[in-house]
Write a protein that holds these residues in place. Structure first.
Motif, PDB file in Angstrom:
ATOM      1  N   THR A  36       6.960 -21.729  -0.279  1.00  4.66           N
ATOM      2  CA  THR A  36       6.522 -21.951   1.099  1.00  4.66           C
ATOM      3  C   THR A  36       7.447 -21.245   2.086  1.00  4.66           C
ATOM      4  O   THR A  36       8.593 -20.917   1.755  1.00  4.66           O
ATOM      5  N   ASN A  38       7.777 -20.571   6.779  1.00  2.00           N
ATOM      6  CA  ASN A  38       7.239 -20.777   8.116  1.00  2.00           C
ATOM      7  C   ASN A  38       6.654 -19.448   8.564  1.00  2.00           C
ATOM      8  O   ASN A  38       7.390 -18.496   8.815  1.00  2.00           O
ATOM      9  N   THR A  52       3.930 -24.234   9.354  1.00  2.37           N
ATOM     10  CA  THR A  52       5.240 -24.496   8.751  1.00  2.37           C
ATOM     11  C   THR A  52       5.051 -24.942   7.303  1.00  2.37           C
ATOM     12  O   THR A  52       4.104 -25.655   6.984  1.00  2.37           O
ATOM     13  N   ASP A  53       5.924 -24.497   6.456  1.00  2.00           N
ATOM     14  CA  ASP A  53       5.882 -24.840   5.027  1.00  2.00           C
ATOM     15  C   ASP A  53       4.536 -24.537   4.397  1.00  2.00           C
ATOM     16  O   ASP A  53       3.984 -25.333   3.642  1.00  2.00           O
ATOM     17  N   VAL A  54       3.979 -23.351   4.699  1.00  2.00           N
ATOM     18  CA  VAL A  54       2.707 -22.939   4.099  1.00  2.00           C
ATOM     19  C   VAL A  54       2.986 -22.157   2.819  1.00  2.00           C
ATOM     20  O   VAL A  54       3.957 -21.410   2.720  1.00  2.00           O
ATOM     21  N   GLU A 130      -2.539 -23.409   7.732  1.00  2.00           N
ATOM     22  CA  GLU A 130      -1.752 -24.635   7.824  1.00  2.00           C
ATOM     23  C   GLU A 130      -1.237 -25.020   6.442  1.00  2.00           C
ATOM     24  O   GLU A 130      -1.618 -24.429   5.445  1.00  2.00           O
ATOM     25  N   ARG A 131      -0.412 -26.035   6.393  1.00  2.00           N
ATOM     26  CA  ARG A 131       0.235 -26.482   5.154  1.00  2.00           C
ATOM     27  C   ARG A 131      -0.772 -26.812   4.052  1.00  2.00           C
ATOM     28  O   ARG A 131      -0.525 -26.566   2.884  1.00  2.00           O
TER      29      ARG A 131
END
Length: 181
Positions: A36, A38, A52-54, A130-131
């Protein structure tokens, strides 16, 4: 739906460039459970607060001839693609970023047409909006030259290599033992 998107990808690559493509290369993968980061905004103006954290996958490549190349990613999720040169660092995702795109032909497609130089290192990053956006995708790259993907082996590849070398070592040891018996 995925097949329809893939057919759209091929059509895009065939007609996006003003010159006829000499080479079309397709990369398929799955970002499920991948590393993951950002992600940047599509216009590379900063880091996204939604992205974030994708999960992402990256592919290092060069091209054999300079010219305009078209990129089209079709996915089962809301995808984004980013191009970096000469390298990509997931902890500094704005560094070396050249171009990005989201929602080219719809939410599950992303891509662009850009000029690439021969024998220059590029990194294509495929990620989600998105995540919770991850899954299978297919990226088609078309242009005047060959696309040469240089993969970084996965840890499983090294494990299989070690296992294979171990089996060869055991077989050799057994042959040596049988000769002395």
């Amino acid at each position: 739906m995925f097949l329809k998107s893939t057919l759209l990808a091929l059509a895009f690559c065939a007609f996006a460039s003003t010159a006829q493509a000499d080479s079309i290369h397709t990369i398929s993968g799955d970002t499920t459970g991948a590393a993951t980061f950002n992600r940047p905004f599509e216009d590379l103006s900063g880091l996204s607060t939604i992205g974030t954290d994708v999960n992402f996958n990256q592919f290092k490549f060069t091209v054999s001839a300079a010219g305009r190349y078209s990129f089209l990613t079709t996915a089962v999720f809301d995808s984004l693609v980013f191009l970096y040169s000469p390298s990509f660092n997931s902890s500094s995702s704005l560094t070396n970023a050249l171009i990005g795109n989201d929602d080219l032909l719809g939410t599950t497609t992303s891509g662009f047409v850009t000029h690439l130089n021969a024998n220059t290192s590029y990194v294509l990053v495929i990620t989600g909006y998105e995540r919770f956006e991850y899954g299978q995708y297919s990226t088609t790259i078309g242009g005047p030259g060959a696309v040469i993907v240089s993969g970084v082996p996965e840890p499983e590849t090294y494990a299989m290599l070690a296992l294979g070398l171990g089996v060869v070592g055991l077989a050799r040891r057994r042959v040596k033992f049988l000769k002395t018996a």
